[in-house]
Design a protein around this motif. Structure first.
Motif, PDB file in Angstrom:
ATOM      1  N   PHE A  92       0.822  -1.212   0.000  1.00  0.00           N
ATOM      2  CA  PHE A  92       0.000   0.000   0.000  1.00  0.00           C
ATOM      3  C   PHE A  92       0.855   1.262   0.000  1.00  0.00           C
ATOM      4  O   PHE A  92       1.821   1.367   0.748  1.00  0.00           O
ATOM      5  CB  PHE A  92      -0.902  -0.002   1.244  1.00  0.00           C
ATOM      6  N   HIS A  93       0.478   2.228  -0.828  1.00  0.00           N
ATOM      7  CA  HIS A  93       1.125   3.542  -0.854  1.00  0.00           C
ATOM      8  C   HIS A  93       0.071   4.629  -1.036  1.00  0.00           C
ATOM      9  O   HIS A  93      -0.973   4.390  -1.653  1.00  0.00           O
ATOM     10  CB  HIS A  93       2.111   3.658  -2.013  1.00  0.00           C
ATOM     11  N   THR A  94       0.372   5.811  -0.547  1.00  0.00           N
ATOM     12  CA  THR A  94      -0.382   7.008  -0.883  1.00  0.00           C
ATOM     13  C   THR A  94       0.347   7.641  -2.064  1.00  0.00           C
ATOM     14  O   THR A  94       1.560   7.811  -2.028  1.00  0.00           O
ATOM     15  CB  THR A  94      -0.432   7.988   0.311  1.00  0.00           C
ATOM     16  N   TYR A  95      -0.397   7.973  -3.118  1.00  0.00           N
ATOM     17  CA  TYR A  95       0.180   8.545  -4.335  1.00  0.00           C
ATOM     18  C   TYR A  95      -0.245  10.002  -4.475  1.00  0.00           C
ATOM     19  O   TYR A  95      -1.397  10.351  -4.192  1.00  0.00           O
ATOM     20  CB  TYR A  95      -0.283   7.777  -5.574  1.00  0.00           C
ATOM     21  N   PHE A  96       0.667  10.826  -4.970  1.00  0.00           N
ATOM     22  CA  PHE A  96       0.412  12.243  -5.203  1.00  0.00           C
ATOM     23  C   PHE A  96       0.548  12.513  -6.698  1.00  0.00           C
ATOM     24  O   PHE A  96       1.581  12.219  -7.298  1.00  0.00           O
ATOM     25  CB  PHE A  96       1.423  13.110  -4.452  1.00  0.00           C
ATOM     26  N   TYR A  97      -0.509  13.070  -7.285  1.00  0.00           N
ATOM     27  CA  TYR A  97      -0.519  13.390  -8.713  1.00  0.00           C
ATOM     28  C   TYR A  97      -0.826  14.868  -8.903  1.00  0.00           C
ATOM     29  O   TYR A  97      -1.631  15.445  -8.177  1.00  0.00           O
ATOM     30  CB  TYR A  97      -1.618  12.612  -9.442  1.00  0.00           C
ATOM     31  N   GLU A  98      -0.203  15.438  -9.935  1.00  0.00           N
ATOM     32  CA  GLU A  98      -0.535  16.795 -10.365  1.00  0.00           C
ATOM     33  C   GLU A  98      -1.301  16.691 -11.671  1.00  0.00           C
ATOM     34  O   GLU A  98      -0.883  15.984 -12.597  1.00  0.00           O
ATOM     35  CB  GLU A  98       0.740  17.609 -10.581  1.00  0.00           C
ATOM     36  N   MET A  99      -2.417  17.399 -11.757  1.00  0.00           N
ATOM     37  CA  MET A  99      -3.184  17.440 -13.008  1.00  0.00           C
ATOM     38  C   MET A  99      -2.548  18.468 -13.918  1.00  0.00           C
ATOM     39  O   MET A  99      -2.374  19.622 -13.532  1.00  0.00           O
ATOM     40  CB  MET A  99      -4.644  17.811 -12.718  1.00  0.00           C
ATOM     41  N   THR A 100      -2.179  18.049 -15.127  1.00  0.00           N
ATOM     42  CA  THR A 100      -1.609  18.948 -16.121  1.00  0.00           C
ATOM     43  C   THR A 100      -2.517  18.938 -17.344  1.00  0.00           C
ATOM     44  O   THR A 100      -3.467  18.149 -17.412  1.00  0.00           O
ATOM     45  CB  THR A 100      -0.185  18.501 -16.531  1.00  0.00           C
ATOM     46  N   ASP A 101      -2.211  19.769 -18.329  1.00  0.00           N
ATOM     47  CA  ASP A 101      -3.003  19.777 -19.567  1.00  0.00           C
ATOM     48  C   ASP A 101      -2.917  18.446 -20.309  1.00  0.00           C
ATOM     49  O   ASP A 101      -3.794  18.113 -21.099  1.00  0.00           O
ATOM     50  CB  ASP A 101      -2.542  20.910 -20.488  1.00  0.00           C
ATOM     51  N   ASP A 102      -1.853  17.686 -20.032  1.00  0.00           N
ATOM     52  CA  ASP A 102      -1.659  16.402 -20.696  1.00  0.00           C
ATOM     53  C   ASP A 102      -2.115  15.214 -19.859  1.00  0.00           C
ATOM     54  O   ASP A 102      -1.905  14.061 -20.245  1.00  0.00           O
ATOM     55  CB  ASP A 102      -0.182  16.221 -21.054  1.00  0.00           C
ATOM     56  N   GLY A 103      -2.687  15.463 -18.697  1.00  0.00           N
ATOM     57  CA  GLY A 103      -3.131  14.385 -17.824  1.00  0.00           C
ATOM     58  C   GLY A 103      -2.406  14.409 -16.493  1.00  0.00           C
ATOM     59  O   GLY A 103      -1.781  15.406 -16.125  1.00  0.00           O
ATOM     60  N   PHE A 104      -2.474  13.303 -15.785  1.00  0.00           N
ATOM     61  CA  PHE A 104      -1.882  13.224 -14.452  1.00  0.00           C
ATOM     62  C   PHE A 104      -0.382  12.970 -14.520  1.00  0.00           C
ATOM     63  O   PHE A 104       0.076  12.130 -15.291  1.00  0.00           O
ATOM     64  CB  PHE A 104      -2.543  12.106 -13.645  1.00  0.00           C
ATOM     65  N   LYS A 105       0.340  13.682 -13.677  1.00  0.00           N
ATOM     66  CA  LYS A 105       1.788  13.495 -13.538  1.00  0.00           C
ATOM     67  C   LYS A 105       2.045  13.008 -12.114  1.00  0.00           C
ATOM     68  O   LYS A 105       1.653  13.670 -11.143  1.00  0.00           O
ATOM     69  CB  LYS A 105       2.496  14.824 -13.782  1.00  0.00           C
ATOM     70  N   LEU A 106       2.678  11.844 -11.982  1.00  0.00           N
ATOM     71  CA  LEU A 106       3.006  11.308 -10.659  1.00  0.00           C
ATOM     72  C   LEU A 106       4.104  12.157 -10.040  1.00  0.00           C
ATOM     73  O   LEU A 106       5.185  12.311 -10.611  1.00  0.00           O
ATOM     74  CB  LEU A 106       3.448   9.850 -10.759  1.00  0.00           C
ATOM     75  N   LEU A 107       3.819  12.697  -8.852  1.00  0.00           N
ATOM     76  CA  LEU A 107       4.796  13.509  -8.132  1.00  0.00           C
ATOM     77  C   LEU A 107       5.608  12.662  -7.165  1.00  0.00           C
ATOM     78  O   LEU A 107       6.789  12.922  -6.952  1.00  0.00           O
ATOM     79  CB  LEU A 107       4.087  14.621  -7.354  1.00  0.00           C
ATOM     80  N   GLY A 108       4.950  11.688  -6.546  1.00  0.00           N
ATOM     81  CA  GLY A 108       5.640  10.848  -5.581  1.00  0.00           C
ATOM     82  C   GLY A 108       4.662   9.925  -4.877  1.00  0.00           C
ATOM     83  O   GLY A 108       3.452   9.955  -5.123  1.00  0.00           O
ATOM     84  N   LYS A 109       5.206   9.102  -4.004  1.00  0.00           N
ATOM     85  CA  LYS A 109       4.384   8.195  -3.210  1.00  0.00           C
ATOM     86  C   LYS A 109       5.034   8.048  -1.842  1.00  0.00           C
ATOM     87  O   LYS A 109       6.221   8.307  -1.668  1.00  0.00           O
ATOM     88  CB  LYS A 109       4.220   6.841  -3.905  1.00  0.00           C
ATOM     89  N   THR A 110       4.221   7.611  -0.870  1.00  0.00           N
ATOM     90  CA  THR A 110       4.720   7.458   0.485  1.00  0.00           C
ATOM     91  C   THR A 110       3.971   6.353   1.201  1.00  0.00           C
ATOM     92  O   THR A 110       2.863   6.009   0.820  1.00  0.00           O
ATOM     93  CB  THR A 110       4.604   8.773   1.281  1.00  0.00           C
ATOM     94  N   ARG A 111       4.591   5.846   2.238  1.00  0.00           N
ATOM     95  CA  ARG A 111       3.944   4.906   3.157  1.00  0.00           C
ATOM     96  C   ARG A 111       3.902   5.529   4.554  1.00  0.00           C
ATOM     97  O   ARG A 111       3.511   4.887   5.505  1.00  0.00           O
ATOM     98  CB  ARG A 111       4.727   3.597   3.204  1.00  0.00           C
ATOM     99  N   GLU A 112       4.335   6.763   4.659  1.00  0.00           N
ATOM    100  CA  GLU A 112       4.477   7.428   5.953  1.00  0.00           C
ATOM    101  C   GLU A 112       3.165   7.932   6.532  1.00  0.00           C
ATOM    102  O   GLU A 112       3.074   8.172   7.719  1.00  0.00           O
ATOM    103  CB  GLU A 112       5.462   8.600   5.839  1.00  0.00           C
ATOM    104  N   GLY A 113       2.183   8.185   5.718  1.00  0.00           N
ATOM    105  CA  GLY A 113       0.952   8.771   6.197  1.00  0.00           C
ATOM    106  C   GLY A 113       1.035  10.295   6.110  1.00  0.00           C
ATOM    107  O   GLY A 113       2.125  10.856   6.135  1.00  0.00           O
TER     108      GLY A 113
END
Length: 156
Positions: A129-150
């Motif tokens: 399990f991970h929490t994922y962070f995405y940025e919405m751009t004009d071209d779609g979602f860009k993965l910024l990073g992920k964490t297990r820290e909460g």
């Protein structure tokens, strides 16, 4: 003197730990569009998925100023996530488009947090399990990073 140095070190450590965390206010969205979804550019051959996506027709933006973020179930602890442009009807998926613990987002931010979990809950999550962070751009979602820290903040 030693206590002052230790206290200063603790403050600097806490500040640096927070610096890598993504926050909604760091990804401001353009002004909210007054449009609604008129049509959905359906993925080819996806009749079941299309049925869920078409429910967004007539909806106003609820994410990143000009997208309708929509969810539907795909089984136990599984939700599909998609963003639909109110301007074009184009459909975008974060990563593989799935979530196990939902997502949090805002109309005024381009940040999408998939599988949000707080720091207390992070102690009990499975290895995959991970929490994922995405940025919405004009071209779609860009993965910024992920964490297990909460997360250190309430994700609502």
């Amino acid at each position: 003197m030693r206590r002052v140095i230790l206290a200063l070190g603790a403050v600097l450590w806490a500040a640096s730990a927070q610096a890598d965390e993504y926050r909604f206010e760091d990804f401001p969205a353009p002004e909210r569009s007054a449009r609604v979804v008129d049509q959905v550019d359906l993925p080819e051959g996806e009749s079941v998925e299309g049925m869920f996506l078409e429910r967004a027709v007539g909806e106003s933006p609820n994410f990143a100023g000009r997208y309708v973020l929509t969810f539907w179930g795909c089984g136990t602890a599984c939700q599909q996530v998609a963003a639909i442009s109110v301007e074009s009807g184009e459909v975008f998926y974060p990563g593989e488009g799935g979530a196990s613990n939902g997502a949090c987002f805002r109309i005024d931010s381009r940040l999408l947090i998939v599988n949000p979990i707080d720091q207390e809950g992070a102690q009990q999550i499975p290895d995959w399990f991970h929490t994922y962070f995405y940025e919405m751009t004009d071209d779609g979602f860009k993965l910024l990073g992920k964490t297990r820290e909460g997360l250190s903040f309430q994700c609502d």
